[in-house]
Design a protein around this motif. Sequence first.
Motif, mmCIF file in Angstrom:
data_model
loop_
_atom_site.group_PDB
_atom_site.id
_atom_site.type_symbol
_atom_site.label_atom_id
_atom_site.label_comp_id
_atom_site.label_asym_id
_atom_site.label_seq_id
_atom_site.Cartn_x
_atom_site.Cartn_y
_atom_site.Cartn_z
ATOM 1 N N GLN A 81 0.827 -1.208 0.000
ATOM 2 C CA GLN A 81 0.000 0.000 0.000
ATOM 3 C C GLN A 81 0.861 1.257 0.000
ATOM 4 O O GLN A 81 0.634 2.175 -0.791
ATOM 5 C CB GLN A 81 -0.924 -0.008 1.221
ATOM 6 N N VAL A 82 1.859 1.276 0.870
ATOM 7 C CA VAL A 82 2.707 2.469 0.980
ATOM 8 C C VAL A 82 3.600 2.623 -0.251
ATOM 9 O O VAL A 82 3.783 3.732 -0.770
ATOM 10 C CB VAL A 82 3.556 2.419 2.270
ATOM 11 N N ARG A 83 4.123 1.518 -0.745
ATOM 12 C CA ARG A 83 4.996 1.571 -1.921
ATOM 13 C C ARG A 83 4.253 2.159 -3.125
ATOM 14 O O ARG A 83 4.852 2.889 -3.936
ATOM 15 C CB ARG A 83 5.501 0.175 -2.247
ATOM 16 N N PRO A 87 6.946 7.980 -3.510
ATOM 17 C CA PRO A 87 8.124 7.835 -4.365
ATOM 18 C C PRO A 87 9.388 7.767 -3.509
ATOM 19 O O PRO A 87 9.353 7.996 -2.299
ATOM 20 C CB PRO A 87 8.100 9.122 -5.192
ATOM 21 N N GLY A 88 10.477 7.452 -4.134
ATOM 22 C CA GLY A 88 11.769 7.543 -3.452
ATOM 23 C C GLY A 88 12.067 6.404 -2.496
ATOM 24 O O GLY A 88 11.418 5.346 -2.520
ATOM 25 N N LYS A 89 13.045 6.652 -1.636
ATOM 26 C CA LYS A 89 13.528 5.614 -0.709
ATOM 27 C C LYS A 89 12.439 5.210 0.279
ATOM 28 O O LYS A 89 11.808 6.059 0.908
ATOM 29 C CB LYS A 89 14.761 6.126 0.043
ATOM 30 N N LEU A 90 12.235 3.901 0.400
ATOM 31 C CA LEU A 90 11.243 3.373 1.335
ATOM 32 C C LEU A 90 11.908 2.328 2.229
ATOM 33 O O LEU A 90 12.361 1.283 1.754
ATOM 34 C CB LEU A 90 10.069 2.751 0.583
ATOM 35 N N ASP A 112 14.338 -0.654 0.703
ATOM 36 C CA ASP A 112 15.616 0.033 0.527
ATOM 37 C C ASP A 112 16.491 -0.041 1.778
ATOM 38 O O ASP A 112 17.719 0.049 1.683
ATOM 39 C CB ASP A 112 15.375 1.499 0.158
ATOM 40 N N ALA A 113 15.853 -0.183 2.931
ATOM 41 C CA ALA A 113 16.616 -0.253 4.183
ATOM 42 C C ALA A 113 15.726 -0.822 5.280
ATOM 43 O O ALA A 113 14.501 -0.874 5.146
ATOM 44 C CB ALA A 113 17.129 1.133 4.569
ATOM 45 N N LEU A 114 16.374 -1.238 6.371
ATOM 46 C CA LEU A 114 15.688 -1.788 7.543
ATOM 47 C C LEU A 114 16.181 -1.045 8.779
ATOM 48 O O LEU A 114 17.385 -0.853 8.949
ATOM 49 C CB LEU A 114 15.998 -3.280 7.672
ATOM 50 N N VAL A 115 15.243 -0.623 9.631
ATOM 51 C CA VAL A 115 15.590 0.087 10.864
ATOM 52 C C VAL A 115 14.877 -0.578 12.036
ATOM 53 O O VAL A 115 13.640 -0.632 12.066
ATOM 54 C CB VAL A 115 15.182 1.571 10.801
#
Length: 206
Positions: A81-83, A87-90, A112-115
């Motif tokens: 849903q969010v993707r 746009p851009g880095k998710l 793109d990354a995990l936090v």
Amino acid sequence: MSLLRNPARRELSATLVLAHGAGAPMDSPFMDDMALRLADRGISVVRFEFPYMAMRREDGKRRPPNPQKQLLECWRQVYAQVRAEVPGKLAIGGKSMGGRMASLLADELGADALVCLGYPFYAAGKPEKPRVAHLAELRTPSLIVQGERDALGDRPTVEGYALSPVIHLHWLAAADHDLKPLKASGLTHEQHLESAAARIEAFLLP
């Protein structure tokens, strides 16, 4: 799926979907605080609730987390849903259990990354049963912000694990699972939360 959004307060450079931990909702004081700090730093934060927590919001009854399969499917739906919207880095991630579920899907989803904030490397009192097998093979650039005395992953124990080279650990001195330091350390929770936000900003917005 009901989403809670904190848009970036300056030019948007990245979006972070942040999941809650096992016992607290998406708008807990910790989650609210971290979302606001990140939004101030140019990171848009999107939050959601797993089905069991959404049901608690409706009727007030406490429930254990859904089975892992259901938690992961919820994550997939939210990410899709969010993707489709931003746009851009998710990036994806979360507090404790929410971050752990995200880590199980990061490579599959192509995030793109995990936090992760306070990663549950093992259940409380069970360091002999670590939940780290998938972390050795992880390919998604990852940041784990961890208290040095976290009861679910303290520094001496975690430093003995064979973790993927893409995982960066940011240790907070004398801090527990909620990133709160011992008073005797002379440090404050405010300082640690700000340190966590600054490190996430540096990680997501290099």
